[in-house]
Write a protein that holds these residues in place. Structure first.
Motif, PDB file in Angstrom:
ATOM      1  N   PHE A 113       0.824  -1.206   0.000  1.00  0.00           N
ATOM      2  CA  PHE A 113       0.000   0.000   0.000  1.00  0.00           C
ATOM      3  C   PHE A 113       0.860   1.258   0.000  1.00  0.00           C
ATOM      4  CE2 PHE A 113      -2.354   3.320   2.285  1.00  0.00           C
ATOM      5  CZ  PHE A 113      -3.502   3.383   1.521  1.00  0.00           C
ATOM      6  N   ASP A 114       1.970   1.187   0.705  1.00  0.00           N
ATOM      7  CA  ASP A 114       2.838   2.357   0.872  1.00  0.00           C
ATOM      8  C   ASP A 114       4.031   2.333  -0.080  1.00  0.00           C
ATOM      9  OD1 ASP A 114       2.755   4.736   2.220  1.00  0.00           O
ATOM     10  OD2 ASP A 114       4.103   4.119   3.817  1.00  0.00           O
ATOM     11  N   LYS A 115       3.916   1.548  -1.145  1.00  0.00           N
ATOM     12  CA  LYS A 115       4.940   1.463  -2.200  1.00  0.00           C
ATOM     13  C   LYS A 115       6.318   1.075  -1.652  1.00  0.00           C
ATOM     14  CE  LYS A 115       2.480   4.830  -5.026  1.00  0.00           C
ATOM     15  NZ  LYS A 115       2.484   6.150  -5.677  1.00  0.00           N
ATOM     16  N   GLY A 116       6.310   0.065  -0.781  1.00  0.00           N
ATOM     17  CA  GLY A 116       7.561  -0.514  -0.291  1.00  0.00           C
ATOM     18  C   GLY A 116       8.136   0.141   0.937  1.00  0.00           C
ATOM     19  N   SER A 117       7.776   1.375   1.225  1.00  0.00           N
ATOM     20  CA  SER A 117       8.308   2.049   2.416  1.00  0.00           C
ATOM     21  C   SER A 117       7.319   1.905   3.562  1.00  0.00           C
ATOM     22  CB  SER A 117       8.541   3.531   2.128  1.00  0.00           C
ATOM     23  OG  SER A 117       7.319   4.164   1.842  1.00  0.00           O
ATOM     24  N   VAL A 118       7.822   1.476   4.704  1.00  0.00           N
ATOM     25  CA  VAL A 118       6.969   1.288   5.875  1.00  0.00           C
ATOM     26  C   VAL A 118       7.196   2.455   6.817  1.00  0.00           C
ATOM     27  CG1 VAL A 118       6.413  -0.207   7.798  1.00  0.00           C
ATOM     28  CG2 VAL A 118       7.098  -1.205   5.623  1.00  0.00           C
ATOM     29  N   TYR A 119       6.104   3.129   7.176  1.00  0.00           N
ATOM     30  CA  TYR A 119       6.259   4.225   8.123  1.00  0.00           C
ATOM     31  C   TYR A 119       6.624   3.660   9.491  1.00  0.00           C
ATOM     32  CZ  TYR A 119       1.773   3.395  10.482  1.00  0.00           C
ATOM     33  OH  TYR A 119       0.755   2.866  11.223  1.00  0.00           O
ATOM     34  N   ARG A 120       7.021   4.506  10.368  1.00  0.00           N
ATOM     35  CA  ARG A 120       7.604   4.097  11.651  1.00  0.00           C
ATOM     36  C   ARG A 120       6.648   3.207  12.445  1.00  0.00           C
ATOM     37  NH1 ARG A 120      10.195   8.501  15.755  1.00  0.00           N
ATOM     38  NH2 ARG A 120      11.062   7.080  17.293  1.00  0.00           N
ATOM     39  N   LEU A 121       7.048   1.957  12.629  1.00  0.00           N
ATOM     40  CA  LEU A 121       6.230   0.993  13.364  1.00  0.00           C
ATOM     41  C   LEU A 121       6.865   0.683  14.700  1.00  0.00           C
ATOM     42  CD1 LEU A 121       5.421  -1.602  10.542  1.00  0.00           C
ATOM     43  CD2 LEU A 121       3.833   0.039  11.542  1.00  0.00           C
ATOM     44  N   GLN A 122       6.017   0.437  15.718  1.00  0.00           N
ATOM     45  CA  GLN A 122       6.540   0.067  17.033  1.00  0.00           C
ATOM     46  C   GLN A 122       7.079  -1.360  17.002  1.00  0.00           C
ATOM     47  OE1 GLN A 122       4.166   1.728  19.939  1.00  0.00           O
ATOM     48  NE2 GLN A 122       5.486   1.233  21.654  1.00  0.00           N
ATOM     49  N   VAL A 123       6.423  -2.247  16.248  1.00  0.00           N
ATOM     50  CA  VAL A 123       6.919  -3.608  16.041  1.00  0.00           C
ATOM     51  C   VAL A 123       7.726  -3.605  14.758  1.00  0.00           C
ATOM     52  CG1 VAL A 123       6.296  -6.010  15.622  1.00  0.00           C
ATOM     53  CG2 VAL A 123       4.948  -4.641  17.225  1.00  0.00           C
ATOM     54  N   SER A 124       9.027  -3.787  14.873  1.00  0.00           N
ATOM     55  CA  SER A 124       9.889  -3.750  13.696  1.00  0.00           C
ATOM     56  C   SER A 124       9.819  -5.067  12.936  1.00  0.00           C
ATOM     57  CB  SER A 124      11.338  -3.476  14.110  1.00  0.00           C
ATOM     58  OG  SER A 124      11.860  -4.593  14.822  1.00  0.00           O
ATOM     59  N   GLU A 125      10.274  -5.017  11.694  1.00  0.00           N
ATOM     60  CA  GLU A 125      10.324  -6.235  10.883  1.00  0.00           C
ATOM     61  C   GLU A 125      11.270  -7.261  11.509  1.00  0.00           C
ATOM     62  OE1 GLU A 125      10.716  -7.496   6.153  1.00  0.00           O
ATOM     63  OE2 GLU A 125      11.015  -5.422   6.770  1.00  0.00           O
ATOM     64  N   LYS A 126      12.329  -6.764  12.149  1.00  0.00           N
ATOM     65  CA  LYS A 126      13.268  -7.657  12.838  1.00  0.00           C
ATOM     66  C   LYS A 126      12.585  -8.378  13.995  1.00  0.00           C
ATOM     67  CE  LYS A 126      16.033  -6.462  16.151  1.00  0.00           C
ATOM     68  NZ  LYS A 126      17.037  -5.821  17.024  1.00  0.00           N
ATOM     69  N   ASP A 127      11.819  -7.641  14.801  1.00  0.00           N
ATOM     70  CA  ASP A 127      11.085  -8.261  15.918  1.00  0.00           C
ATOM     71  C   ASP A 127      10.182  -9.382  15.415  1.00  0.00           C
ATOM     72  OD1 ASP A 127      12.194  -6.423  17.694  1.00  0.00           O
ATOM     73  OD2 ASP A 127      10.517  -5.023  17.513  1.00  0.00           O
ATOM     74  N   LEU A 128       9.469  -9.093  14.337  1.00  0.00           N
ATOM     75  CA  LEU A 128       8.513 -10.055  13.786  1.00  0.00           C
ATOM     76  C   LEU A 128       9.221 -11.287  13.238  1.00  0.00           C
ATOM     77  CD1 LEU A 128       5.647 -10.825  13.046  1.00  0.00           C
ATOM     78  CD2 LEU A 128       5.834  -9.368  11.016  1.00  0.00           C
ATOM     79  N   THR A 129      10.342 -11.090  12.551  1.00  0.00           N
ATOM     80  CA  THR A 129      11.085 -12.221  11.982  1.00  0.00           C
ATOM     81  C   THR A 129      11.653 -13.119  13.075  1.00  0.00           C
ATOM     82  OG1 THR A 129      11.683 -10.814  10.102  1.00  0.00           O
ATOM     83  CG2 THR A 129      12.895 -12.869  10.336  1.00  0.00           C
ATOM     84  N   ILE A 130      12.179 -12.514  14.133  1.00  0.00           N
ATOM     85  CA  ILE A 130      12.704 -13.293  15.264  1.00  0.00           C
ATOM     86  C   ILE A 130      11.585 -14.108  15.906  1.00  0.00           C
ATOM     87  CG2 ILE A 130      13.682 -13.139  17.590  1.00  0.00           C
ATOM     88  CD1 ILE A 130      15.303 -10.721  16.597  1.00  0.00           C
TER      89      ILE A 130
END
Length: 413
Positions: A199-216
């Motif tokens: 939706f945001d064309k690949g850029s993610v606005y500042r999230l409290q749950v990071s992609e790293k947190d989710l992957t771990i």
């Protein structure tokens, strides 16, 4: 292998704060006519703390609910930064109550505040049961609003809230040892993140749950459900991303190397497990020095990894890292600490299993010669020796009669 990112307190009930949510559905007065005294007022001096308390009281009594909410959100961020977790969690409760006043219980912004509270119970308080309860309360509202969104800004915020909500549910289930439910919710968080990126064309606005947190978290849930190859892929991705961002000597890698070593041990790839733990040990030494509890922990894991390999050439390495671990624990935590005693016990067992009597010498290095632990070890060794003698006697019994008869025949001749 220990890998416990969030420690769960024994107190699983938080009824004092949960009672805030049992609000009656009676007719409410207009928002600007309502006042809520959620902070106690005390003190009689004119100190800086008293002045700050008066300012907050002024915000409470004279501001509109919208201003109170903005103030409470800012205060929450400050308290989290100062690691005042319990106070921050209370402030999140205040945010929920104010959101109900401003938007109503069925509005997505109220559900967003409830999601923030659920995430707070998980990360600030380590209380998965409360986290699950509040996340579930917010879920239906967020999903309903997601299907009827009009503005792009609204959609971004709701998708961000859904990522946090499903992450919270996933980790909460994981902490309660329900790997299947954890993985299901974390997958939904991953799909929400992907949708937000598209939706945001690949850029993610500042999230409290990071992609790293989710992957771990996905890696840990995969490990909990025995999907070892999938868990390995998630952890390797995270390690790669961290190295690109922070280099290969950052302490962020230590726990990941521990967990990936555990996966390799389960896959019976002992050499690979040892290599990952050696990397973790190297980082520990450079970041925390040789004599630190964390380095002691990794040294013990490395000793056990060498022992698990069963290779004769690793015998010296087992002894070396056990001694390093015991010495570091002894110096930093003391001789009576649980970690110190546990590591000594594990080393002693390994020595005994391998027919060694050095365990007594190691304990003499750590304790006084008349310490109860040393007397206990001497008793254990005596019992083991006695058991070994009895075992040999039992094995010899079938042959005793034959030897007696043979001896008699020899005398007769």
């Amino acid at each position: 292998m220990r890998a416990s990112p969030i420690r769960i307190p024994t107190d699983s009930d938080d009824s004092n704060w949960d009672s805030c949510f049992h609000l009656s559905h009676q007719t409410k007065s207009p928002a600007h006519e309502q006042t809520y005294e959620l902070y106690p007022s005390d003190g009689s001096g004119e100190s800086e703390e008293d002045t700050k308390a008066k300012e907050e009281k002024s915000v409470d009594c004279m501001s509109l609910p919208e201003e109170k909410l903005a103030h409470s959100q800012r205060k929450t961020a400050e308290l989290i930064k100062e690691k005042m977790n319990t106070q921050a969690n209370k402030e999140l409760i205040r945010c929920v109550i104010l959101s109900r006043i401003i938007f109503g219980e069925e509005h997505w912004k109220c559900a967003q505040a409830l999601t923030n509270l659920a995430y707070g119970y998980l990360t600030l308080r380590g209380l998965p049961a409360q986290a699950k309860k509040h996340a579930e309360s917010a879920k239906n509202t967020l999903l309903t609003w997601k299907g009827n969104m009009t503005s792009n800004k609204e959609k971004k915020e709701i998708l961000g809230a859904l990522i946090m909500l499903y992450y919270t549910l996933g980790v909460a289930w994981l902490l309660q040892n329900h790997g299947k439910e954890a993985y299901f919710n974390l997958q939904r968080a991953e799909r929400s993140l992907k949708e937000l990126k598209e939706f945001d064309k690949g850029s993610v606005y500042r999230l409290q749950v990071s992609e790293k947190d989710l992957t771990i978290a996905l890696g840990r849930a995969s490990l909990a459900t025995h999907r070892l190859n999938l868990a390995l892929a998630y952890f390797e991705k995270t390690i790669g991303d961290i190295i690109i961002a922070k280099g290969d000597k950052t302490s962020d890698l230590i726990s990941l190397y521990e967990e990936i070593a555990q996966i390799e041990q389960l896959r019976r790839n002992h050499d690979q497990a040892i290599q990952y733990l050696r990397k973790a040990h190297s980082i520990c030494v450079s970041v925390f020095t040789e004599v630190s509890p964390k380095t002691a922990e990794i040294s013990a894991l490395l000793a056990k990894a060498y022992a698990m390999s069963g290779e004769a050439q690793h015998k010296d390495a087992v002894e070396l890292y056990f001694i390093k671990s015991i010495s570091a624990y002894h110096e930093t935590l003391g001789p009576e600490d649980y970690e110190t005693l546990t590591t000594i016990e594990e080393f002693s067992k390994w020595l005994i299993q391998n027919g060694e009597k050095q365990c007594l010498m190691i304990q003499i290095l750590v304790y006084e010669s008349d310490h109860s632990k040393i007397r206990e070890t001497k008793n254990i060794l005596s019992l083991l020796q006695r058991a070994k003698t009895i075992h040999l006697d039992e094995e010899e019994k079938p042959f005793k009669k034959e030897r007696i008869l043979y001896a008699k025949a020899q005398r007769h001749d």
